[in-house]
Scaffold this motif. Structure first.
Motif, PDB file in Angstrom:
ATOM      1  N   PHE A 107       0.824  -1.209   0.000  1.00 18.31           N
ATOM      2  CA  PHE A 107       0.000   0.000   0.000  1.00 18.31           C
ATOM      3  C   PHE A 107       0.859   1.260   0.000  1.00 18.31           C
ATOM      4  CE2 PHE A 107      -3.649  -2.597   1.562  1.00 18.31           C
ATOM      5  CZ  PHE A 107      -4.521  -2.225   0.560  1.00 18.31           C
ATOM      6  N   ALA A 108       2.039   1.179   0.605  1.00 11.54           N
ATOM      7  CA  ALA A 108       2.901   2.358   0.671  1.00 11.54           C
ATOM      8  C   ALA A 108       3.615   2.602  -0.654  1.00 11.54           C
ATOM      9  CB  ALA A 108       3.929   2.198   1.788  1.00 11.54           C
ATOM     10  N   ARG A 109       3.928   1.523  -1.412  1.00 11.43           N
ATOM     11  CA  ARG A 109       4.786   1.673  -2.585  1.00 11.43           C
ATOM     12  C   ARG A 109       4.077   1.505  -3.932  1.00 11.43           C
ATOM     13  NH1 ARG A 109       8.166   3.736   0.453  1.00 11.43           N
ATOM     14  NH2 ARG A 109      10.279   2.960   0.755  1.00 11.43           N
ATOM     15  N   ALA A 110       3.213   0.521  -3.997  1.00 14.70           N
ATOM     16  CA  ALA A 110       2.653   0.181  -5.307  1.00 14.70           C
ATOM     17  C   ALA A 110       1.593   1.190  -5.730  1.00 14.70           C
ATOM     18  CB  ALA A 110       2.043  -1.220  -5.254  1.00 14.70           C
ATOM     19  N   ARG A 111       1.373   1.254  -7.034  1.00 19.28           N
ATOM     20  CA  ARG A 111       0.269   2.069  -7.542  1.00 19.28           C
ATOM     21  C   ARG A 111      -0.607   1.178  -8.394  1.00 19.28           C
ATOM     22  NH1 ARG A 111       4.227   6.756  -9.669  1.00 19.28           N
ATOM     23  NH2 ARG A 111       5.184   7.140  -7.643  1.00 19.28           N
ATOM     24  N   PHE A 112      -1.847   1.080  -8.026  1.00 20.46           N
ATOM     25  CA  PHE A 112      -2.768   0.322  -8.867  1.00 20.46           C
ATOM     26  C   PHE A 112      -4.153   0.903  -8.698  1.00 20.46           C
ATOM     27  CE2 PHE A 112      -2.140  -1.900  -4.850  1.00 20.46           C
ATOM     28  CZ  PHE A 112      -3.419  -2.113  -4.399  1.00 20.46           C
ATOM     29  N   ALA A 113      -4.973   0.638  -9.693  1.00 22.28           N
ATOM     30  CA  ALA A 113      -6.324   1.210  -9.673  1.00 22.28           C
ATOM     31  C   ALA A 113      -7.097   0.661  -8.475  1.00 22.28           C
ATOM     32  CB  ALA A 113      -7.043   0.862 -10.971  1.00 22.28           C
ATOM     33  N   GLY A 114      -7.844   1.531  -7.824  1.00 21.42           N
ATOM     34  CA  GLY A 114      -8.683   1.098  -6.711  1.00 21.42           C
ATOM     35  C   GLY A 114      -7.924   0.898  -5.416  1.00 21.42           C
ATOM     36  N   LYS A 115      -6.666   1.365  -5.371  1.00 19.33           N
ATOM     37  CA  LYS A 115      -5.875   1.145  -4.167  1.00 19.33           C
ATOM     38  C   LYS A 115      -6.495   1.826  -2.947  1.00 19.33           C
ATOM     39  CE  LYS A 115      -1.890   3.170  -3.023  1.00 19.33           C
ATOM     40  NZ  LYS A 115      -0.462   3.524  -2.993  1.00 19.33           N
ATOM     41  N   GLU A 116      -6.900   3.080  -3.146  1.00 20.02           N
ATOM     42  CA  GLU A 116      -7.447   3.815  -2.008  1.00 20.02           C
ATOM     43  C   GLU A 116      -8.755   3.198  -1.512  1.00 20.02           C
ATOM     44  OE1 GLU A 116      -5.804   6.034  -0.228  1.00 20.02           O
ATOM     45  OE2 GLU A 116      -4.168   5.613  -1.625  1.00 20.02           O
TER      46      GLU A 116
END
Lengths: 306, 272
Positions: free
Chosen positions: B92-101
């Protein structure tokens, strides 16, 4: 410059394999212990399951339980009202007292931190022990607080707070205030200490008085944090169970029967599980609504931060 | 004017500290009072202290095993939540993906889920599975709130470690997973320790899940204490003694993690 930055950005995206590997166990566990039970509750709420009556074996009854909740269960709505009173009264007083204490502690700077450690004691105790402490102090015959309240003439010689319907709810609120005001103070103090210094220095240069600075600068700057604490406290107060269960058990009568305690009673005293599922679902629903407000407030704040 | 403000502020602080501490001190005193002192009409502040209640309740009434149950559950849920939650927090701190939040918000809602609503279906499900009344069930139940606490707190701690650290570790020949274990975890160790202490405290203090799901043998301290309160003739000295055993270690722990309390209790919304 541009290419190196984009290279860095791509390095931040985790290898395809690792991301799912790291997140999946957490998701599986949450689905097992929270999501599964949540949907099971909804399913149950359409049945007549009861562990007390053998002929009610969990057959489908449509919206019967919901109809009963809306039309013929005044006790549920009484406990809903009691819960609202409890939440509004305790959270409002906690906010005012907690903010005042934080402002005072912030003025004492370094010594404020040490004092804070002492003040935090109530909120770190197990809620069950907080309930027991309240019971010990408010006993009718030998309670320490009962004695002093009577001596000071604040309470009749025969009055016992926990035995009187109106006073019992006040006692519950009082105990919640004692336990949770430190939380408000703790978070507010952190908020106050993180405020930018500029506006304050400018105001002092202009010769503004303390109250004026408080009203025109400190409070407006603290508004997002005040909103967050208000929501967090409201959610927690709405779920309150332990302390009140120990202190009054919901009594006398149903004077302090919060929604959570009523839900407990329907499920684990009457074993009326189908209807109990509806009650549990209602508590869930209110908390979910409060939660999404919290989430909106937070993401708005994140966006406003640089 | 400033001196008057300062005087008033100090008086207020003294009053606040007295109000915050007196009820707890009163219970502490009660645990050392003889029967007559505890039940006196008029509050007794000075008395001949006795340790008899501690022996009576821990040994004679067999409350000592409850301490072990509480420890088992609290340590168990802490280890489980950290083992599963720390890697997730890193993603959660590093990756970026759709719907993360949104996924992250989902973790928050599980932390907020009202225990009374979750415990009813849990009771029925565990009952069907025949797992009811074991300590393992309570460990699982406590991870409902502790897992999301770990994810929320550790995300913040990982976010504070510069991403260059990850890159440097990978340039040194570590794989992503290797970099996480050998470089990131040691850097995040203080945060992990603080999170662990908070998990421990939350589980140790928890009542409702343990009350509904545990058996008489596997019940934790918080569940055991109210059992000493009876409508007639409660032995308050004994109640107070167990309550002190249940709370004093926690208060010491609190002093250790105080710096991280704000973040832990506000889901990272306020840094503290």
């Amino acid at each position: 410059m541009a290419p190196s930055r984009s290279r860095r950005a791509s390095a931040l995206i985790l290898d395809r394999g690792i991301g799912p590997l790291f997140v999946t166990p957490a998701l599986v566990l949450l689905v097992l212990v929270v999501v599964g039970p949540f949907f099971y509750t909804i399913a149950l709420s359409f049945t007549d399951l009861s562990y007390a009556l053998p002929d009610r074996d969990g057959s489908f009854v449509g919206f019967d339980n919901y109809r009963r909740l809306v039309r013929s269960d005044p006790v549920f709505w009484d406990s809903f009202t009691t819960t609202l009173w409890f939440v509004v009264a305790s959270v409002a007083i906690e906010m005012v007292l907690g903010l005042a204490a934080a402002l005072i502690l912030a003025g004492l700077l370094a010594r404020g931190r040490f004092v804070l450690t002492l003040v935090l004691v109530p909120m770190m105790l197990a809620p069950v022990t907080v309930g027991l402490i309240g019971k010990l102090m408010l006993q009718g015959e030998f309670g320490m607080l009962t004695y002093y309240l009577r001596e000071l003439g604040l309470m009749g010689q025969q009055t016992a707070m926990l035995g009187d319907p109106k006073l019992a709810l006040a006692a519950v609120v009082l105990l919640d205030i004692w336990q949770w005001t430190p939380f408000v103070t703790l978070v507010m103090l952190a908020g106050i200490l993180s405020l930018p210094r500029g506006p304050f220095e400018a105001a002092i240069m202009d010769g503004a008085g303390r109250l004026r600075i408080l009203w025109d600068i400190t409070l407006p700057l603290l508004r997002p944090i005040i909103a967050l604490v208000l929501l967090l406290r409201s959610i927690d107060a709405f779920k309150e169970f332990d302390k009140v269960f120990i202190l009054t058990g919901g009594g006398p009568g149903t004077a302090t029967e919060l929604l959570s305690i009523y839900t407990y009673r329907v499920n684990f005293r009457d074993w009326d599980l189908g209807y109990g599922a509806v009650c549990a679902f209602m508590v869930y629903l209110v908390v979910l609504v409060l939660c999404s407000v919290f989430y909106k407030a937070m993401s708005r704040r994140d966006r406003s931060e640089p | 004017v400033t001196r008057a403000w300062r005087g008033a502020a100090i008086a207020a602080v003294i009053a606040i500290v007295i109000i915050a501490l007196t009820p707890y001190v009163w219970m502490l005193l009660t645990s050392f009072k003889g029967r007559l002192d505890a039940l006196a009409d008029r509050p007794v502040w000075m008395f001949d202290p006795t340790l008899e209640h501690y022996g009576d309740v821990l040994i004679d009434k067999k409350y000592l095993p409850l301490v072990w149950n509480s420890l088992f559950v609290a340590v168990g849920t802490t280890i489980l939540s950290l083992a599963i939650g720390v890697p997730a927090a890193y993603v959660f701190a590093r990756a970026r993906f759709a719907g993360k939040e949104d996924l992250f918000f989902f973790f928050l809602t599980t932390r907020m889920a009202p225990a009374i609503s979750v415990v009813v279906p849990m009771y029925l499900l565990f009952n069907k599975l025949g797992l009811l009344e074991t300590r393992i069930v309570v460990v699982l139940a406590h991870s409902t709130f502790n897992l999301s606490l770990v994810v929320w707190m550790m995300r913040g701690f990982f976010a504070e470690i510069p991403p260059q650290m990850d890159e440097a570790a990978q340039l040194d020949g570590h794989t992503r997973a290797g970099a996480f274990v050998r470089v990131l975890l040691p850097l995040a160790a203080p945060g992990i320790a603080a999170t662990a202490v908070l998990c421990f405290i939350l589980s140790w203090n928890e009542f409702l899940y343990a009350f509904i799901l545990a058996s008489f043998e596997s019940r934790t301290l918080t569940v055991g204490i109210p059992g000493l309160v009876t409508p007639h003739g409660t032995l308050w000295g004994q109640v107070a003694a167990v309550a002190v055993v249940a709370t004093l270690p926690i208060l010491l722990f609190t002093a250790v993690v105080q710096r991280h309390l704000v973040r832990g209790l506000t889901f990272g919304a306020v840094k503290g």
